[in-house]
Design an enzyme around this catalytic site. Structure first.
Site, PDB file in Angstrom:
ATOM      1  CD  GLU A 291       7.680  -0.030  -5.626  1.00 26.18           C
ATOM      2  OE1 GLU A 291       8.707  -0.208  -5.116  1.00 26.18           O
ATOM      3  OE2 GLU A 291       7.055   0.991  -5.414  1.00 26.18           O
ATOM      4  N   PRO A 292       3.632  -2.932  -8.988  1.00 23.96           N
ATOM      5  CG  PRO A 292       3.244  -4.270 -10.760  1.00 23.96           C
ATOM      6  CD  PRO A 292       4.256  -3.697 -10.081  1.00 23.96           C
ATOM      7  N   GLY A 293       0.488  -3.218  -7.281  1.00 26.21           N
ATOM      8  CA  GLY A 293      -0.047  -4.118  -6.495  1.00 26.21           C
ATOM      9  C   GLY A 293      -1.458  -4.509  -7.008  1.00 26.21           C
ATOM     10  NE  ARG A 294      -5.812   0.058  -7.292  1.00 29.93           N
ATOM     11  CZ  ARG A 294      -6.515   0.422  -6.310  1.00 29.93           C
ATOM     12  NH1 ARG A 294      -7.694  -0.047  -5.767  1.00 29.93           N
ATOM     13  NH2 ARG A 294      -5.831   1.214  -5.446  1.00 29.93           N
ATOM     14  CE1 TYR A 335      -8.949   4.485   0.753  1.00 32.08           C
ATOM     15  CE2 TYR A 335      -9.522   2.171  -0.076  1.00 32.08           C
ATOM     16  CZ  TYR A 335      -8.862   3.184   0.424  1.00 32.08           C
ATOM     17  OH  TYR A 335      -7.436   2.778   1.163  1.00 32.08           O
ATOM     18  CB  CYS A 362     -23.292  -2.901  14.224  1.00 29.77           C
ATOM     19  SG  CYS A 362     -24.140  -4.103  14.711  1.00 29.77           S
TER      20      CYS A 362
HETATM   21  N1  LLP Z   1       4.425   1.499  -4.452  1.00 29.63           N
HETATM   22  C1  LLP Z   1       4.122   2.102  -3.523  1.00 29.63           C
HETATM   23  C2  LLP Z   1       5.354   2.902  -2.797  1.00 29.63           C
HETATM   24  C3  LLP Z   1       2.873   2.187  -3.026  1.00 29.63           C
HETATM   25  O1  LLP Z   1       2.508   3.213  -1.776  1.00 29.63           O
HETATM   26  C4  LLP Z   1       1.757   1.612  -3.460  1.00 29.63           C
HETATM   27  C5  LLP Z   1       0.560   1.922  -3.080  1.00 29.63           C
HETATM   28  C6  LLP Z   1       2.053   0.735  -4.509  1.00 29.63           C
HETATM   29  C7  LLP Z   1       3.392   0.660  -5.014  1.00 29.63           C
HETATM   30  C8  LLP Z   1       1.038   0.019  -5.009  1.00 29.63           C
HETATM   31  O2  LLP Z   1      -0.036   0.751  -5.921  1.00 29.63           O
HETATM   32  P1  LLP Z   1      -1.212   0.067  -6.654  1.00 29.63           P
HETATM   33  O3  LLP Z   1      -0.416  -0.685  -7.950  1.00 29.63           O
HETATM   34  O4  LLP Z   1      -1.752  -1.211  -5.789  1.00 29.63           O
HETATM   35  O5  LLP Z   1      -2.018   1.116  -7.147  1.00 29.63           O
HETATM   36  N2  LLP Z   1      -5.852   0.991   0.039  1.00 29.63           N
HETATM   37  C9  LLP Z   1      -5.685   1.759  -1.291  1.00 29.63           C
HETATM   38  C10 LLP Z   1      -4.714   1.553  -2.102  1.00 29.63           C
HETATM   39  C11 LLP Z   1      -3.445   2.471  -1.253  1.00 29.63           C
HETATM   40  C12 LLP Z   1      -2.234   2.193  -1.999  1.00 29.63           C
HETATM   41  C13 LLP Z   1      -1.169   2.533  -1.298  1.00 29.63           C
HETATM   42  N3  LLP Z   1       0.282   2.605  -2.078  1.00 29.63           N
HETATM   43  C14 LLP Z   1      -7.016   1.059  -1.923  1.00 29.63           C
HETATM   44  O6  LLP Z   1      -7.693   0.165  -1.324  1.00 29.63           O
HETATM   45  O7  LLP Z   1      -7.561   1.667  -2.935  1.00 29.63           O
END
Ligand code: LLP
Length: 438
Positions: A291-294, A335, A362
């Protein structure tokens, strides 16, 4: 010159280009602050992840964690790449529905899904609901009964592994708010409840150990642990998971001081660990989901700003202020996240000073980059902050009643507006004036 820039990203005029379009032109055409995505980078990262699985000959799903950036156009791109998505709210699910995203490829996450959200998921035949706690098992059981429906489910487990990352973005340690605890037997209990419910089809096990992770170790330990759980469940309950979902969290490079492995190297190590452990435990090889997001959205994103005021504190420091800030990127304030920036019309020019890149909000903490080397800049110059595609726009706010920026996709020299800039009228759209009686 930023190490993240390659020569193809500079055009004949010496300007930064994104997806083949001059970034200065994008700023003029769409105004700033502006979030821009180079769509080919999004596609490329998904394809790289897929090729890792294909090279290893395992069944898989690359499920984009849409919290990193969710928009109709983004879901359409993921669909074009045959990816899956995970959503964590009714709002993300609604966006996927609006995008016409195939529901069979949606996973529904979250540690407090409401009854309404579960009803929405079941009604729309979401591919899998990832159960996080006992309350939710009960709620889902009620919803399934009411709708005379069934659903695939997974159990989110807290594997007791804490990845080395910033505290706010760790989710896999034992005292986490997410998932069923393993040690105390909660996970086993949850499995028994799910197996006993004939409306729930128990697809597999999920864990997510954190975000912006640079080391293999945590992932390998978690992968091994998940296989051990699977083997144990096989022995104890004759249950064989079809899917092991290791979550996301693959770190990316934001600045020259970040040295993560390539995201696909993490995945290769995870897949090999699961293969080996499954063989060791005599367990049939499950499908592996990530589950890649970033790592999908982050490096593809650029935030463009116009430089305005400047403050020089003699002998101390200088602030160069842009027309956006913590409302479009809260990560530095929240962060202490670090980024690199450049001037789009002279991206390769030698820096002559080091400045704070300040936002217009602000709040003293509204500093986008604490120490940014830059060539001489003047009001009206366009500044690009790199790698802003994940958790930037998606965490944007209207603090100080600033409208949220527009979002543009660019690919092969063509740009298209995918999220309109908010207007002042949008800002008061939900406001209700006091009634006369008040
Ligand atoms: N799967 C689950 C269940 C998650 O909780 C998350 C992220 C991901 C996948 C995706 O993770 P990634 O590949 O994006 O690292 N707002 C924070 C990041 C919070 C991530 C929360 N869960 C930031 O700006 O760094």
């Amino acid at each position: 010159m930023s190490e993240q820039l390659t020569n193809e990203q500079i055009n004949e005029a010496g300007h930064l280009t994104i997806g083949g379009v001059d970034a200065d032109e994008l700023a003029t055409k769409y105004q700033t602050p502006l979030a821009v995505y180079d769509v080919s980078k999004i596609r490329d990262q998904i394809r790289r992840f897929k090729s890792v699985f294909e090279a290893n000959g395992v069944d898989y799903a690359v499920s984009y964690a849409s919290k990193a950036f969710a928009a109709i156009a983004m879901f359409q791109v993921i669909d074009q790449e045959q990816g899956h998505i995970d959503v964590v709210s009714g709002g993300e699910l609604y966006t996927a529905l609006q995008a016409g995203f195939p529901m069979a490829r949606v996973s529904f996450h979250g540690n407090n899904k409401s009854r309404d959200e579960l009803e929405m998921a079941v009604k729309n035949h979401v591919g899998v609901i990832v159960l996080d706690n006992f309350h939710e098992i009960e709620l889902l059981a009620q919803v399934l009964k009411e709708q005379d429906a069934s659903s695939a489910v997974m159990l989110r487990i807290t594997p007791g592994i804490s990845a080395h990352t910033h505290e706010y973005i760790s989710t896999g340690q034992e005292d986490s708010k997410f998932g069923f605890d393993l040690k105390s037997g909660q996970a086993d209990e949850a499995l028994q409840e799910v197996l006993a419910n004939e409306r729930m089809n128990m697809l597999g096990i999920h864990a997510h150990i954190g975000s912006q992770i640079f080391e293999l170790n945590g992932f390998q330990m978690a992968a091994k642990k998940l296989v051990e759980i699977a083997a144990n469940w096989h022995d104890q309950y004759q249950y064989q998971p079809e899917v092991i979902n290791v979550g996301g969290g693959f770190g990316i490079q934001y600045t020259k001081d970040d040295h993560p492995l390539a995201p696909e190297d993490f995945v290769d190590a995870i897949v090999k660990t699961i293969k080996q452990s499954a063989a060791d435990q005599n367990l049939e090889m499950p499908a592996v989901w990530i589950e890649p997001g970033r790592s999908i959205a982050g490096p593809a994103g650029y935030n463009l700003y116009t430089i305005g005021s400047r403050k020089d504190v003699p002998g101390l420091t200088s602030y160069v202020t842009v027309d956006g800030g913590m409302g479009d990127n809260i990560r530095p304030a929240l962060y202490q996240a670090e980024y690199e920036a450049l001037l789009v019309d002279q991206p390769t020019a030698k820096p002559t000073e080091t400045v704070h890149i300040a936002g217009k909000y602000c709040e003293s903490g509204d500093i986008l980059i604490d120490q940014q080397p830059l060539p001489a800049s003047k009001p009206g110059d366009v500044l690009a902050i790199l790698d802003t595609g994940a958790y930037g726009y998606s965490m944007a706010s209207n603090y100080n009643r600033n409208p949220r920026p527009a979002v543009v996709f660019v690919e092969n020299g063509e740009s298209t507006l995918v999220v309109k800039r908010e207007t002042y009228a949008d800002l008061t759209r939900l406001d209700q004036p006091l009634p006369e009686s008040f």
